[in-house]
Design an enzyme around this catalytic site. Sequence first.
Site, PDB file in Angstrom:
ATOM      1  N   GLY A  54       1.551   2.616  10.796  1.00 22.27           N
ATOM      2  CA  GLY A  54       2.501   3.654  10.525  1.00 22.27           C
ATOM      3  C   GLY A  54       2.989   3.941  12.138  1.00 22.27           C
ATOM      4  CD  GLU A 108      -3.928  -2.428   6.951  1.00 24.25           C
ATOM      5  OE1 GLU A 108      -2.774  -2.717   6.526  1.00 24.25           O
ATOM      6  OE2 GLU A 108      -4.490  -1.424   6.521  1.00 24.25           O
ATOM      7  N   GLY A 165       2.635  -0.767   4.263  1.00 19.01           N
ATOM      8  CA  GLY A 165       2.656   0.382   4.083  1.00 19.01           C
ATOM      9  C   GLY A 165       4.091   1.073   3.795  1.00 19.01           C
ATOM     10  N   GLY A 166       4.664   1.502   4.845  1.00 19.81           N
ATOM     11  CA  GLY A 166       5.961   2.060   4.748  1.00 19.81           C
ATOM     12  C   GLY A 166       7.207   1.249   4.328  1.00 19.81           C
ATOM     13  CG  ASN A 213      -1.655   1.261   1.520  1.00 17.31           C
ATOM     14  OD1 ASN A 213      -1.739   2.214   0.568  1.00 17.31           O
ATOM     15  ND2 ASN A 213      -2.465   1.317   2.290  1.00 17.31           N
ATOM     16  CD1 TRP A 214       3.947   1.121  -2.329  1.00 13.01           C
ATOM     17  CD2 TRP A 214       3.900   1.740  -4.749  1.00 13.01           C
ATOM     18  NE1 TRP A 214       4.698   0.430  -3.182  1.00 13.01           N
ATOM     19  CE2 TRP A 214       4.780   0.812  -4.431  1.00 13.01           C
ATOM     20  CE3 TRP A 214       3.560   2.303  -5.736  1.00 13.01           C
ATOM     21  CZ2 TRP A 214       5.484   0.258  -5.562  1.00 13.01           C
ATOM     22  CZ3 TRP A 214       4.134   1.914  -6.899  1.00 13.01           C
ATOM     23  CH2 TRP A 214       4.983   0.775  -6.777  1.00 13.01           C
ATOM     24  CE  LYS A 215      -0.414   3.372   4.408  1.00 14.61           C
ATOM     25  NZ  LYS A 215      -0.544   3.772   6.090  1.00 14.61           N
ATOM     26  CG  HIS A 241      -6.091   1.820   4.338  1.00 17.03           C
ATOM     27  ND1 HIS A 241      -5.830   2.816   5.489  1.00 17.03           N
ATOM     28  CD2 HIS A 241      -5.207   0.874   4.627  1.00 17.03           C
ATOM     29  CE1 HIS A 241      -4.630   2.608   6.017  1.00 17.03           C
ATOM     30  NE2 HIS A 241      -4.439   1.700   5.348  1.00 17.03           N
ATOM     31  CB  SER A 289       4.080  -1.305  12.199  1.00 18.20           C
ATOM     32  OG  SER A 289       3.866  -0.020  12.507  1.00 18.20           O
ATOM     33  CD  GLU A 295      -3.478   5.543   6.511  1.00 12.47           C
ATOM     34  OE1 GLU A 295      -3.408   5.671   5.002  1.00 12.47           O
ATOM     35  OE2 GLU A 295      -2.896   5.016   6.966  1.00 12.47           O
TER      36      GLU A 295
HETATM   37  P1  PGA Z   1       2.107   0.521   7.913  1.00 15.09           P
HETATM   38  O1  PGA Z   1       0.875   0.631   6.888  1.00 15.09           O
HETATM   39  O2  PGA Z   1       2.962  -0.979   7.281  1.00 15.09           O
HETATM   40  O3  PGA Z   1       3.103   1.791   7.118  1.00 15.09           O
HETATM   41  O4  PGA Z   1       1.889   0.392   9.098  1.00 15.09           O
HETATM   42  C1  PGA Z   1      -0.016  -0.333   6.633  1.00 15.09           C
HETATM   43  C2  PGA Z   1      -1.196  -0.165   5.995  1.00 15.09           C
HETATM   44  O5  PGA Z   1      -1.683   1.132   6.311  1.00 15.09           O
HETATM   45  O6  PGA Z   1      -1.923  -0.659   5.075  1.00 15.09           O
END
Ligand code: PGA
Length: 249
Positions: free
Chosen positions: A174, A168, A231-232, A8-10, A98, A210, A100
Amino acid sequence: MKKIFAANWKLNKTPEEAREFIIKFKNEVFKLPGFFNTKEVIIFPQAFSIEALSSLCAGTAIGFGPQNVYSEKSGAFTGENSAEVAKALKCNFALVGHSERREIFKEQNDNLNKKALLLQTLELTPVFCVGESLGQREGGKTLEVCFSQLESGLAGLDKAKRMIVAYEPIWAIGTGKVATSEQVAEVHKELNNYLQKNGFMNYQLLYGGSVKPENSAELLTLPFVDGFLIGGASLKVDSFLQICGHEII
Ligand code: PGA
């Protein structure tokens, strides 16, 4: 069953950066014979970069799709992502719900359900995200929250069609705070029971929050963890590949 590694590159990466990532990733992965026999890779880039990915990934073993779509196929919805256009760009997946999107953009369960239904009608696989906040976990409400998100979010879906659920926990996204193996194992077992009990026949369960090269090997061995939403650590080929590179037992 193949393990799934979803990136997930956001709100990151230009089309050029997305292209560079895929070219490097493909070069590295093809040095690992049989990689795609046991693993599936899915990339969720920023919407403007989907076309760049499409030309490099369509027809390969690397799936891709948008991080969000609107619940209607087309029409006067300025600023939204069209699932139909995603389909035309050869996407095969889309993220739905998601945290977010739920938190920042106030997306509601009934609308998320419409999105998942629309994706299924277009033969795109929804990757439906669920998870509790820290307050909800501390209040002992984790499973209640996840079940209720599934109940409304998956209502009316064709249970024979493929569907992916990503657990999640919001407090782990994050933040660097990964859920413990016990926490992940418990929730995944219950989510699996829920989906079984409700007749879903073709699903996989991902963990997200994470995930890093250092913690991913152990998490991947847990029952009912079919892969990750990352994500990250998915932004760099090296760390993403370290996570996907674990031997699948
Ligand atoms: P993260 O994000 O790995 O940076 O915690 C995961 C996600 O939001 O899908």
